[in-house]
Design a protein around this motif. Structure first.
Motif, PDB file in Angstrom:
ATOM      1  N   ALA A  65       3.876  10.129  -7.102  1.00 61.82           N
ATOM      2  CA  ALA A  65       4.941  10.502  -8.046  1.00 61.82           C
ATOM      3  C   ALA A  65       4.410  10.595  -9.471  1.00 61.82           C
ATOM      4  CB  ALA A  65       6.077   9.488  -7.967  1.00 61.82           C
ATOM      5  N   LEU A  66       3.534   9.680  -9.844  1.00 61.61           N
ATOM      6  CA  LEU A  66       2.962   9.715 -11.195  1.00 61.61           C
ATOM      7  C   LEU A  66       2.082  10.946 -11.380  1.00 61.61           C
ATOM      8  CD1 LEU A  66       2.886   8.061 -13.810  1.00 61.61           C
ATOM      9  CD2 LEU A  66       0.833   6.975 -12.958  1.00 61.61           C
ATOM     10  N   SER A  67       1.354  11.332 -10.351  1.00 60.02           N
ATOM     11  CA  SER A  67       0.522  12.534 -10.436  1.00 60.02           C
ATOM     12  C   SER A  67       1.369  13.790 -10.616  1.00 60.02           C
ATOM     13  CB  SER A  67      -0.335  12.681  -9.178  1.00 60.02           C
ATOM     14  OG  SER A  67      -1.196  11.583  -9.034  1.00 60.02           O
ATOM     15  N   ILE A  68       2.466  13.881  -9.861  1.00 58.92           N
ATOM     16  CA  ILE A  68       3.356  15.045 -10.001  1.00 58.92           C
ATOM     17  C   ILE A  68       4.002  15.049 -11.378  1.00 58.92           C
ATOM     18  CG2 ILE A  68       5.487  16.091  -9.126  1.00 58.92           C
ATOM     19  CD1 ILE A  68       4.631  15.034  -6.338  1.00 58.92           C
ATOM     20  N   TRP A  69       4.422  13.874 -11.844  1.00 66.67           N
ATOM     21  CA  TRP A  69       5.064  13.777 -13.159  1.00 66.67           C
ATOM     22  C   TRP A  69       4.107  14.186 -14.273  1.00 66.67           C
ATOM     23  CZ3 TRP A  69       6.136   8.676 -16.129  1.00 66.67           C
ATOM     24  CH2 TRP A  69       6.940   8.933 -17.238  1.00 66.67           C
ATOM     25  N   CYS A  70       2.887  13.648 -14.240  1.00 66.84           N
ATOM     26  CA  CYS A  70       1.908  13.972 -15.287  1.00 66.84           C
ATOM     27  C   CYS A  70       1.527  15.453 -15.245  1.00 66.84           C
ATOM     28  CB  CYS A  70       0.673  13.100 -15.139  1.00 66.84           C
ATOM     29  SG  CYS A  70       0.972  11.370 -15.533  1.00 66.84           S
ATOM     30  N   ALA A  71       1.348  16.002 -14.042  1.00 59.81           N
ATOM     31  CA  ALA A  71       1.027  17.431 -13.937  1.00 59.81           C
ATOM     32  C   ALA A  71       2.171  18.283 -14.483  1.00 59.81           C
ATOM     33  CB  ALA A  71       0.753  17.789 -12.480  1.00 59.81           C
ATOM     34  N   ILE A  89      11.094   8.456  -9.645  1.00 65.39           N
ATOM     35  CA  ILE A  89      10.438   7.757  -8.533  1.00 65.39           C
ATOM     36  C   ILE A  89       9.250   6.942  -9.037  1.00 65.39           C
ATOM     37  CG2 ILE A  89       9.097   8.104  -6.410  1.00 65.39           C
ATOM     38  CD1 ILE A  89      10.984  10.516  -5.860  1.00 65.39           C
ATOM     39  N   ALA A  90       8.445   7.518  -9.929  1.00 63.13           N
ATOM     40  CA  ALA A  90       7.280   6.806 -10.453  1.00 63.13           C
ATOM     41  C   ALA A  90       7.694   5.539 -11.203  1.00 63.13           C
ATOM     42  CB  ALA A  90       6.464   7.723 -11.365  1.00 63.13           C
ATOM     43  N   VAL A  91       8.710   5.647 -12.026  1.00 64.68           N
ATOM     44  CA  VAL A  91       9.156   4.485 -12.792  1.00 64.68           C
ATOM     45  C   VAL A  91       9.805   3.447 -11.873  1.00 64.68           C
ATOM     46  CG1 VAL A  91      10.764   3.732 -14.581  1.00 64.68           C
ATOM     47  CG2 VAL A  91       9.336   5.734 -14.967  1.00 64.68           C
ATOM     48  N   ALA A  92      10.636   3.888 -10.944  1.00 68.51           N
ATOM     49  CA  ALA A  92      11.315   2.946 -10.049  1.00 68.51           C
ATOM     50  C   ALA A  92      10.329   2.202  -9.155  1.00 68.51           C
ATOM     51  CB  ALA A  92      12.347   3.689  -9.204  1.00 68.51           C
ATOM     52  N   VAL A  93       9.419   2.931  -8.538  1.00 66.48           N
ATOM     53  CA  VAL A  93       8.436   2.288  -7.657  1.00 66.48           C
ATOM     54  C   VAL A  93       7.485   1.418  -8.473  1.00 66.48           C
ATOM     55  CG1 VAL A  93       6.560   2.717  -6.026  1.00 66.48           C
ATOM     56  CG2 VAL A  93       8.644   4.060  -5.895  1.00 66.48           C
ATOM     57  N   GLY A  94       7.124   1.859  -9.674  1.00 70.59           N
ATOM     58  CA  GLY A  94       6.286   1.036 -10.538  1.00 70.59           C
ATOM     59  C   GLY A  94       6.962  -0.267 -10.917  1.00 70.59           C
ATOM     60  N   THR A  95       8.260  -0.223 -11.173  1.00 69.29           N
ATOM     61  CA  THR A  95       9.009  -1.441 -11.486  1.00 69.29           C
ATOM     62  C   THR A  95       9.042  -2.380 -10.287  1.00 69.29           C
ATOM     63  OG1 THR A  95      10.361  -0.181 -13.034  1.00 69.29           O
ATOM     64  CG2 THR A  95      11.219  -2.308 -12.316  1.00 69.29           C
ATOM     65  N   ILE A  96       9.246  -1.824  -9.108  1.00 73.25           N
ATOM     66  CA  ILE A  96       9.225  -2.646  -7.895  1.00 73.25           C
ATOM     67  C   ILE A  96       7.855  -3.295  -7.718  1.00 73.25           C
ATOM     68  CG2 ILE A  96       9.342  -2.541  -5.372  1.00 73.25           C
ATOM     69  CD1 ILE A  96      11.469  -0.316  -5.746  1.00 73.25           C
ATOM     70  N   LEU A  97       6.791  -2.542  -7.971  1.00 71.00           N
ATOM     71  CA  LEU A  97       5.446  -3.092  -7.828  1.00 71.00           C
ATOM     72  C   LEU A  97       5.181  -4.211  -8.839  1.00 71.00           C
ATOM     73  CD1 LEU A  97       3.335   0.105  -7.133  1.00 71.00           C
ATOM     74  CD2 LEU A  97       3.578  -1.881  -5.642  1.00 71.00           C
ATOM     75  N   ILE A  98       5.685  -4.073 -10.050  1.00 72.72           N
ATOM     76  CA  ILE A  98       5.484  -5.135 -11.049  1.00 72.72           C
ATOM     77  C   ILE A  98       6.076  -6.441 -10.548  1.00 72.72           C
ATOM     78  CG2 ILE A  98       6.206  -5.941 -13.337  1.00 72.72           C
ATOM     79  CD1 ILE A  98       5.940  -3.046 -14.295  1.00 72.72           C
ATOM     80  N   PHE A  99       7.292  -6.389 -10.005  1.00 69.69           N
ATOM     81  CA  PHE A  99       7.923  -7.608  -9.511  1.00 69.69           C
ATOM     82  C   PHE A  99       7.323  -8.080  -8.198  1.00 69.69           C
ATOM     83  CE2 PHE A  99      11.332  -6.034 -12.332  1.00 69.69           C
ATOM     84  CZ  PHE A  99      11.393  -7.144 -13.172  1.00 69.69           C
ATOM     85  N   ALA A 108       0.830  -1.206   0.000  1.00 69.68           N
ATOM     86  CA  ALA A 108       0.000   0.000   0.000  1.00 69.68           C
ATOM     87  C   ALA A 108       0.867   1.260   0.000  1.00 69.68           C
ATOM     88  CB  ALA A 108      -0.934  -0.004   1.209  1.00 69.68           C
ATOM     89  N   ILE A 109       1.972   1.236   0.718  1.00 67.87           N
ATOM     90  CA  ILE A 109       2.872   2.390   0.739  1.00 67.87           C
ATOM     91  C   ILE A 109       3.520   2.577  -0.628  1.00 67.87           C
ATOM     92  CG2 ILE A 109       5.031   3.275   1.730  1.00 67.87           C
ATOM     93  CD1 ILE A 109       4.186   1.881   4.360  1.00 67.87           C
ATOM     94  N   LEU A 110       3.932   1.476  -1.255  1.00 68.42           N
ATOM     95  CA  LEU A 110       4.522   1.562  -2.590  1.00 68.42           C
ATOM     96  C   LEU A 110       3.509   2.086  -3.613  1.00 68.42           C
ATOM     97  CD1 LEU A 110       6.638  -1.717  -2.728  1.00 68.42           C
ATOM     98  CD2 LEU A 110       7.480   0.627  -2.641  1.00 68.42           C
ATOM     99  N   LYS A 111       2.268   1.603  -3.519  1.00 72.48           N
ATOM    100  CA  LYS A 111       1.237   2.087  -4.445  1.00 72.48           C
ATOM    101  C   LYS A 111       0.966   3.577  -4.242  1.00 72.48           C
ATOM    102  CE  LYS A 111      -1.339  -2.119  -5.453  1.00 72.48           C
ATOM    103  NZ  LYS A 111      -2.646  -2.776  -5.402  1.00 72.48           N
ATOM    104  N   ALA A 112       0.912   4.008  -2.991  1.00 72.40           N
ATOM    105  CA  ALA A 112       0.684   5.422  -2.709  1.00 72.40           C
ATOM    106  C   ALA A 112       1.837   6.276  -3.243  1.00 72.40           C
ATOM    107  CB  ALA A 112       0.514   5.636  -1.208  1.00 72.40           C
ATOM    108  N   ALA A 113       3.066   5.819  -3.033  1.00 69.15           N
ATOM    109  CA  ALA A 113       4.222   6.559  -3.550  1.00 69.15           C
ATOM    110  C   ALA A 113       4.196   6.604  -5.075  1.00 69.15           C
ATOM    111  CB  ALA A 113       5.519   5.910  -3.064  1.00 69.15           C
ATOM    112  N   HIS A 114       3.809   5.503  -5.697  1.00 71.97           N
ATOM    113  CA  HIS A 114       3.730   5.454  -7.162  1.00 71.97           C
ATOM    114  C   HIS A 114       2.670   6.419  -7.689  1.00 71.97           C
ATOM    115  CE1 HIS A 114       4.099   3.814 -11.168  1.00 71.97           C
ATOM    116  NE2 HIS A 114       2.811   3.486 -11.190  1.00 71.97           N
TER     117      HIS A 114
END
Length: 168
Positions: free
Chosen positions: A12-18, A63-73, A3-9
């Motif tokens: 970070a994705l929201s900040i990146w897209c904005a 951060i979005a890409v790194a945490v997303g990669t961790i979540l995939i695995f 849940a913490i990883l998803k929240a961080a993802h």
């Protein structure tokens, strides 16, 4: 922990897209203002675009890409929608790099060189962001799309690797 990883993802994705939406608007509108033609206005424009790209948008992307990669695995997501999402994210990364190039050009050309082309990136960015959001929320099944491929692409050559699933 997930849940913490998803929240961080998501954060970070929201900040990146904005930031990816804000930077072209900033380059296009602010770069055309008459204040940019003065030294003080140009310095402010250059600082604002450079700082927002290097200190806010790029770290959020990493951060979005790194945490997303961790979540995939961590979640072992091997579905076709995830591959489609990763392709869309690759498009966002390419546009992110192109915006960085435009920011450098705007800095070297007193803000006027890159501003007309910055608005064009929104034509690709907004659909890519929407596609990523749709793929994550809908998680569409692409079994029907598999039938479009020829049979030789769907089976291992020489039968060295056992097939994991029978799509047809």
């Amino acid at each position: 922990m997930i849940a913490i990883l998803k929240a961080a993802h998501i954060i970070a994705l929201s900040i990146w897209c904005a930031g990816l939406i804000l930077l072209p608007i900033l380059l296009h509108i602010y770069g055309r203002r008459s204040e940019v033609r003065t030294q003080a206005g140009y310095s402010e424009f250059r600082w604002l675009t450079h700082y927002s790209y290097t200190a806010v948008v790029t770290p959020a992307a990493v951060i979005a890409v790194a945490v997303g990669t961790i979540l995939i695995f961590a979640l072992e997501i091997l579905d076709a929608w995830m591959l489609a999402k990763l392709i869309a994210v690759c498009g966002m990364v390419l546009l992110h790099a192109w915006l960085g190039h435009l920011i450098v050009q705007a800095g070297e050309g007193r803000g006027m060189y890159a501003t007309p082309r910055a608005g064009l990136s929104l034509l690709a960015l907004v659909p890519l962001i929407g596609l990523v959001l749709w793929l994550v929320l809908a998680k569409p099944a692409f079994e029907d799309a598999v039938a479009l491929f020829p049979a030789f692409l769907l089976e291992p050559r020489g039968n060295q690797i056992p097939a994991r699933f029978d799509p047809l």
